[in-house]
Design a protein around this motif. Structure first.
Motif, PDB file in Angstrom:
ATOM      1  N   VAL A 180     -48.330  87.124  50.268  1.00  0.00           N
ATOM      2  CA  VAL A 180     -47.002  86.362  49.653  1.00  0.00           C
ATOM      3  C   VAL A 180     -47.242  84.577  49.220  1.00  0.00           C
ATOM      4  O   VAL A 180     -47.144  85.037  48.251  1.00  0.00           O
ATOM      5  CB  VAL A 180     -46.136  86.391  50.968  1.00  0.00           C
ATOM      6  CG1 VAL A 180     -44.648  85.246  50.501  1.00  0.00           C
ATOM      7  CG2 VAL A 180     -45.945  87.043  51.208  1.00  0.00           C
ATOM      8  N   ASP A 181     -48.040  84.035  50.084  1.00  0.00           N
ATOM      9  CA  ASP A 181     -48.744  82.907  49.025  1.00  0.00           C
ATOM     10  C   ASP A 181     -49.793  82.678  48.310  1.00  0.00           C
ATOM     11  O   ASP A 181     -49.247  82.619  46.550  1.00  0.00           O
ATOM     12  CB  ASP A 181     -49.813  82.313  50.297  1.00  0.00           C
ATOM     13  CG  ASP A 181     -49.040  82.002  51.779  1.00  0.00           C
ATOM     14  OD1 ASP A 181     -47.647  81.241  51.464  1.00  0.00           O
ATOM     15  OD2 ASP A 181     -49.937  81.479  52.810  1.00  0.00           O
ATOM     16  N   VAL A 215     -46.731  83.411  45.266  1.00  0.00           N
ATOM     17  CA  VAL A 215     -45.817  82.500  44.713  1.00  0.00           C
ATOM     18  C   VAL A 215     -46.640  81.484  43.800  1.00  0.00           C
ATOM     19  O   VAL A 215     -46.008  81.114  42.993  1.00  0.00           O
ATOM     20  CB  VAL A 215     -45.167  81.948  46.166  1.00  0.00           C
ATOM     21  CG1 VAL A 215     -43.797  80.991  45.576  1.00  0.00           C
ATOM     22  CG2 VAL A 215     -44.304  82.754  46.872  1.00  0.00           C
ATOM     23  N   GLU A 216     -47.057  80.948  44.664  1.00  0.00           N
ATOM     24  CA  GLU A 216     -48.478  80.748  43.355  1.00  0.00           C
ATOM     25  C   GLU A 216     -48.708  80.587  42.003  1.00  0.00           C
ATOM     26  O   GLU A 216     -48.896  79.210  40.805  1.00  0.00           O
ATOM     27  CB  GLU A 216     -50.028  80.456  43.926  1.00  0.00           C
ATOM     28  CG  GLU A 216     -50.873  79.444  43.330  1.00  0.00           C
ATOM     29  CD  GLU A 216     -52.259  79.348  44.656  1.00  0.00           C
ATOM     30  OE1 GLU A 216     -53.177  78.290  44.078  1.00  0.00           O
ATOM     31  OE2 GLU A 216     -52.315  80.226  45.588  1.00  0.00           O
ATOM     32  N   PHE A 229     -46.304  80.677  40.375  1.00  0.00           N
ATOM     33  CA  PHE A 229     -45.138  80.306  39.466  1.00  0.00           C
ATOM     34  C   PHE A 229     -45.451  78.074  39.516  1.00  0.00           C
ATOM     35  O   PHE A 229     -45.359  77.939  38.704  1.00  0.00           O
ATOM     36  CB  PHE A 229     -43.838  79.958  40.233  1.00  0.00           C
ATOM     37  CG  PHE A 229     -43.053  81.270  40.036  1.00  0.00           C
ATOM     38  CD1 PHE A 229     -42.738  81.257  39.363  1.00  0.00           C
ATOM     39  CD2 PHE A 229     -43.155  81.872  41.514  1.00  0.00           C
ATOM     40  CE1 PHE A 229     -41.428  83.030  39.224  1.00  0.00           C
ATOM     41  CE2 PHE A 229     -42.586  83.587  41.207  1.00  0.00           C
ATOM     42  CZ  PHE A 229     -41.264  83.865  40.133  1.00  0.00           C
ATOM     43  N   VAL A 233     -41.844  87.793  49.707  1.00  0.00           N
ATOM     44  CA  VAL A 233     -41.779  86.901  48.200  1.00  0.00           C
ATOM     45  C   VAL A 233     -40.935  85.877  47.720  1.00  0.00           C
ATOM     46  O   VAL A 233     -41.082  85.527  47.944  1.00  0.00           O
ATOM     47  CB  VAL A 233     -42.221  88.281  47.197  1.00  0.00           C
ATOM     48  CG1 VAL A 233     -42.590  87.188  45.746  1.00  0.00           C
ATOM     49  CG2 VAL A 233     -43.850  88.202  47.694  1.00  0.00           C
ATOM     50  N   LYS A 282     -39.813  83.264  49.929  1.00  0.00           N
ATOM     51  CA  LYS A 282     -40.004  82.074  49.801  1.00  0.00           C
ATOM     52  C   LYS A 282     -40.582  81.592  48.178  1.00  0.00           C
ATOM     53  O   LYS A 282     -40.358  79.619  48.039  1.00  0.00           O
ATOM     54  CB  LYS A 282     -42.408  82.721  50.221  1.00  0.00           C
ATOM     55  CG  LYS A 282     -42.960  80.919  50.207  1.00  0.00           C
ATOM     56  CD  LYS A 282     -45.009  82.018  50.406  1.00  0.00           C
ATOM     57  CE  LYS A 282     -45.393  80.209  50.577  1.00  0.00           C
ATOM     58  NZ  LYS A 282     -45.334  79.211  51.567  1.00  0.00           N
ATOM     59  N   ALA A 283     -40.613  82.237  47.457  1.00  0.00           N
ATOM     60  CA  ALA A 283     -40.233  81.963  46.070  1.00  0.00           C
ATOM     61  C   ALA A 283     -38.446  80.998  46.135  1.00  0.00           C
ATOM     62  O   ALA A 283     -38.962  80.156  44.921  1.00  0.00           O
ATOM     63  CB  ALA A 283     -39.848  83.165  45.552  1.00  0.00           C
ATOM     64  N   ARG A 284     -37.647  81.424  47.357  1.00  0.00           N
ATOM     65  CA  ARG A 284     -36.372  80.849  46.640  1.00  0.00           C
ATOM     66  C   ARG A 284     -36.567  79.586  47.752  1.00  0.00           C
ATOM     67  O   ARG A 284     -35.237  78.433  47.143  1.00  0.00           O
ATOM     68  CB  ARG A 284     -35.360  81.682  47.375  1.00  0.00           C
ATOM     69  CG  ARG A 284     -35.089  82.804  46.712  1.00  0.00           C
ATOM     70  CD  ARG A 284     -34.254  83.857  47.157  1.00  0.00           C
ATOM     71  NE  ARG A 284     -33.533  84.990  46.217  1.00  0.00           N
ATOM     72  CZ  ARG A 284     -33.688  86.583  47.103  1.00  0.00           C
ATOM     73  NH1 ARG A 284     -33.811  86.628  48.005  1.00  0.00           N
ATOM     74  NH2 ARG A 284     -33.185  87.869  45.887  1.00  0.00           N
ATOM     75  N   LEU A 336     -38.620  77.171  46.340  1.00  0.00           N
ATOM     76  CA  LEU A 336     -39.791  76.510  45.749  1.00  0.00           C
ATOM     77  C   LEU A 336     -38.581  75.207  44.700  1.00  0.00           C
ATOM     78  O   LEU A 336     -37.622  75.933  45.065  1.00  0.00           O
ATOM     79  CB  LEU A 336     -40.219  77.214  44.318  1.00  0.00           C
ATOM     80  CG  LEU A 336     -40.791  77.834  45.094  1.00  0.00           C
ATOM     81  CD1 LEU A 336     -41.681  78.902  43.325  1.00  0.00           C
ATOM     82  CD2 LEU A 336     -42.243  77.599  45.090  1.00  0.00           C
TER      83      LEU A 336
END
Length: 494
Positions: A284-285, A288-289, A291, A318, A321-323, A325
């Motif tokens: 997941v990390d 998201v990286e 982006f 994902v 976590k992305a939300r 950012l």
């Protein structure tokens, strides 16, 4: 381009930047007085007018480089390496200034520039200076049974033309400037018109470090007016380009009559392959990286490929976590995602997304401009259920857009990962060492990351397969390209 009065220097984020070319150790305005407008992607404000070079400036820069070449190539290795270390020192002393100027110029995160990008710029010079002195030694070889002695030497090729991209302009320029100069070549750089400023600051650093006049030259301008005459110039001995596939085709055709060796680092449509035994937190990390830099990274894993057994959990995590950012002004050290480089590129990215939606793609997140921020801020976007073979799955978007696809079993995952005309990079996440070895060996890409992302030693080869480029650079591969490798054979009596 316009013809208008041009200030010789402008102040950007408190830093004085010269707007003129750097040719033969002097600041030069364009012969015809032409300029182009540099605009910041942060707020679409005008930063300043920059000299717009053309054939006259290219001719002058190449002539200066050719004049400086014999002395630079003939300089003792220790002296040349020492000067490049002074350049590295100069970069390190101005990391803050370089970071702030480039952030304003290309919109990438200030914290990334401060912590990683600009220190890497210094490393690009220091590493190749060290490599020149310590690793570029090839002892004589004796031919078995005949007694002949063979000596391999690396002779500098001449003048190197380097056309650099806007997404990491200084770091990606010096990745090539460093080894080109270390090898004994002289250089002409054409910076990106969308982010030209740090190349000008680098010229100041080169001057202050004591590089002889003409060894390093900068011609500002557009691809059409400055880049084109550079690519076809008969005085060029090596040509490097980082950018798009279509532009690379034009450059290759222009350089072909002069039989100039090329080094191209082009686009990518890289897979992030997540197997069913993957460390979920790690996967997941890494996802998201992708982006980072608003997705304007050629190496990014834009295609998230996940085993169907874990797809539901992976997708939800994902998204969660992305939300978190934060999208905003890149000068804010808490921002995670910034803006796209130009209005034209913003419209291109949005066009990809809107066509994908029309084709039936399901929007899991984002899907359009960030209406709260406006300007060139495009919402981080994740799409699913994209039709097989659709352009969103096959073409490089170069924005904050990811797609999720599922597969059943490793063989299907590898087939999906390799189903691309590109081959710049691939990332694999698995907890099984044997599986990691077996699956990574089957992935077609210039760089394969296993349970990690975006790390590479400067001594390792870098380049792409397929439409992602031509050649490899890094360590000895850089010197193979920037030099004419010579084998001298001596009879036994010598």
């Amino acid at each position: 381009m316009v013809t208008a009065p041009q200030p010789e220097k402008i102040t950007v984020e408190g830093v004085e930047v010269d707007t003129r070319h750097w040719i033969g150790g002097e600041r030069v305005t364009s012969a015809d007085g032409a300029t182009f407008t540099d605009v910041s992607p942060i707020d679409e404000s005008v930063i300043g007018e920059i000299s717009a070079g053309a054939e006259a400036e290219v001719d002058a820069a190449v002539a200066a480089a050719r004049k400086a070449f014999p002395a630079w190539a003939g300089m003792p290795v220790a002296e040349r390496a020492a000067l490049l270390r002074k350049v590295a020192d100069g970069v390190e002393a101005r990391v803050e200034e370089l970071a702030h100027v480039e952030t304003r110029d290309n919109g990438a995160l200030l914290r990334s520039h401060l912590r990683g990008v600009m220190p890497r710029v210094a490393m690009n010079f220091r590493f190749f200076a060290d490599y020149l002195e310590n690793d570029l030694a090839h002892p004589d070889m004796t031919v078995p049974g005949r007694g002949h002695r063979e000596r391999i030497t690396y002779d500098p090729a001449g003048v190197v033309a380097i056309i650099t991209p806007w997404n990491a302009p200084l770091m990606l320029a010096t990745w090539r400037i460093g080894p080109a100069l270390a090898a004994g070549n002289t250089v002409v750089v054409k910076p990106p018109e969308w982010a030209p400023l740090t190349a000008s600051l680098l010229a100041d650093i080169m001057r202050d470090a004591g590089l002889p006049d003409g060894v390093f030259n900068v011609v500002q301008g557009t691809g059409v007016d400055a880049g084109a005459p550079l690519t076809r110039h008969p005085g060029i001995n090596r040509l490097c380009f980082t950018g798009s596939v279509p532009t690379a085709g034009v450059i290759a055709a222009a350089a072909a009559p002069n039989i100039v060796p090329l080094s191209f680092e082009l686009g990518g449509k890289s897979p992030l392959l997540v197997l069913d035994d993957a460390d979920m937190d790690l996967a997941v990390d890494i996802a998201v990286e992708q982006f980072d830099n608003a997705g304007q990274v050629c190496l990014k894993g834009a295609r998230l490929l996940v085993d169907a057994k874990i797809a539901e959990e992976f997708t939800q995590r994902v998204l969660d976590k992305a939300r978190t950012l934060k999208q905003g002004d890149p000068r804010d050290l808490t921002s995670d995602v910034s803006a796209l480089i130009t209005r034209k590129h913003f419209d291109t990215v949005d066009g990809f997304v809107q066509r994908a939606k029309a084709d039936g793609a399901r929007v899991l997140m984002g899907g359009g401009p960030n209406d709260e921020l406006g300007g060139l801020f495009y919402s981080p976007t994740i799409l699913a259920d994209c039709p097989e073979g659709s352009e969103i799955l096959t073409e490089e978007v170069f924005g904050p857009v990811l797609t999720i696809e599922t597969f059943d079993g490793d063989e299907a995952g590898v087939a999906m990962a390799n189903d691309t005309r590109f081959g710049l990079a691939a990332t694999l996440v698995t907890s099984d060492p044997e599986r990691a070895e077996r699956v990574s060996a089957q992935l077609r890409a210039g760089t394969v990351w296993v349970n990690c992302f975006f790390v590479r030693d400067l001594g390792a080869p870098f380049g792409g397969s397929g439409r992602s480029g031509i050649g490899r650079e890094g360590g000895i591969w850089s010197f193979d390209f920037y030099c004419d490798v010579k084998n001298s054979v001596f009879a036994p009596s010598n």
